[in-house]
Design an enzyme around this catalytic site. Structure first.
Site: not given
Length: 283
Positions: A86, A102-104, A190-191, A238
Site C-alpha cells: 500500500r 482502509d476498506e472499512d 505498517e501504519d 503492535r
C-alpha cells in the site's frame, strides 16, 4: 533523510489528492463499506483519482460491480498482496497528496475535504482522523502502544490519513527490508512504521483533525477472512513492533501532541448555515 526530503519542504503542494483504498476482502455485496467509501471520496472536490489496491486473494470483481464516479477509478491487482504494497511509489499517483484508506473506513465527503484542506498547510506531516499514542512502560522497561482516548497522541493511523507521496519512496527505498518484511509477515504495524518514518524525518508530530472516535465500519462482511482488528494477537503484535522499530531507528522518533484542528465555528452555538463544514457536526 532530511536532505532527501528537501524536495518536499517549502514547496506548495498541488491542490488535489489521489485516494488509495486498501482492499483485502472480496466484494460480495453492494452494501459493503468499501463501496460507500469509494462514493464518498470520489465526490470530494479535491479528488482526481481513486486507486483500489486489490490485495484480496479472490479474483478482481467485474467492472460493473464498482459504482460510477465522476473521477477515474483504477483497480490495481496486487501481485505480492502484502501489507507494505500500500506504500509502493506507484507511477499512477499523479498528485503530491495521497489519501490512504482502509476498506472499512467510514468518512464523509465533508470530512475528506476538511482533512485535505488542513494537509495543504502541513504537507510534510501525516494529517488524519484515527489517533494513537506511545508511552514508556517503566515496569517492563519497553515502549507501549495505546488506543485509549486521551488528550494527546503521537500517531495518526494510515487507515484514514493524508500525507505526501514522497514518503512512499522513503518507505520503500530507505527503510530496511527486515522492517518491511516484519510488517508483511504480521500483516500489521505498517501504519506504525509509517508514523515512525515521518516523525524521524520531520521531528514533528502528526496532526489529528476533528473529533471522531469511530472510523471503522462496524458491519462485518460474511467472509472466511476475519478482520485483522478482531485478532487477539493484533494488539500484542503492535506492542512488539513499537520496540523493534525504535531499536532500528536508534531512539523513539514519535512526538506527542495535544493539538486537534477543527473547522471554524465547530460546535459553536451559532446557525449551522454559517458553517462551511456543517455536515461534520451531524455525523
Amino acid at each position: 533523510i532530511l536532505l532527501l526530503f528537501g524536495c518536499v519542504s517549502g514547496i506548495k503542494p498541488r491542490p488535489k489528492f489521489t485516494a488509495i483504498i486498501h482492499a483485502v476482502t472480496p466484494l460480495v455485496s453492494q452494501s459493503q463499506p468499501i463501496l460507500k467509501l469509494l462514493v464518498a471520496v470520489a465526490k470530494s472536490q479535491y479528488c482526481v483519482q481513486v486507486i483500489i489496491l486489490w490485495n484480496c486473494d479472490k479474483p478482481l470483481p467485474a467492472k460493473h460491480r464498482w459504482p460510477a464516479t465522476a473521477v477515474p477509478v483504477l483497480v490495481i491487482d496486487g501481485e505480492s498482496k502484502v501489507m507494505s504494497s500500500r506504500f509502493l511509489p506507484y507511477d499512477t499517483i499523479p498528485t503530491d497528496a495521497v489519501l490512504s484508506l482502509d476498506e472499512d473506513t467510514v468518512l464523509s465527503t465533508t470530512e475528506v475535504d476538511f482533512a485535505f484542506t488542513v494537509w495543504k498547510s502541513f504537507p510534510e506531516r501525516i494529517v488524519g482522523y484515527p489517533a494513537r499514542s506511545h508511552f514508556w512502560d517503566s515496569n517492563k522497561e519497553r515502549w507501549g502502544y495505546t488506543s485509549k482516548w486521551t488528550n494527546d497522541y503521537s500517531m495518526v493511523l494510515t487507515g484514514a490519513a493524508i500525507y505526501h507521496r514522497y514518503y512512499h519512496y522513503l518507505y520503500t527505498s530507505y527503510l530496511p527490508a527486515s522492517l518491511r518484511g516484519l510488517v508483511d509477515q504480521l500483516s500489521n504495524c505498517e501504519d506504525i512504521l509509517m508514523n515512525f518514518l515521518v516523525s524521524a524525518v520531520t521531528k514533528l508530530p502528526p496532526i489529528k483533525v476533528t473529533q471522531k472516535k469511530q472510523y471503522k465500519e462496524t458491519m462485518m462482511v460474511q467472509t472466511s477472512r476475519a478482520s485483522r482488528w478482531a485478532d487477539p494477537d493484533h494488539f500484542a503484535q503492535r506492542q512488539s513492533c513499537m520496540n523493534k522499530f525504535a531499536s532500528w531507528f536508534g531512539s523513539m522518533p514519535l512526538v506527542h501532541s495535544n493539538m486537534r484542528l477543527d473547522p471554524v465555528l465547530f460546535k459553536d452555538q451559532v446557525s449551522i448555515l454559517r458553517k462551511k463544514y456543517k455536515d461534520i457536526e451531524r455525523l
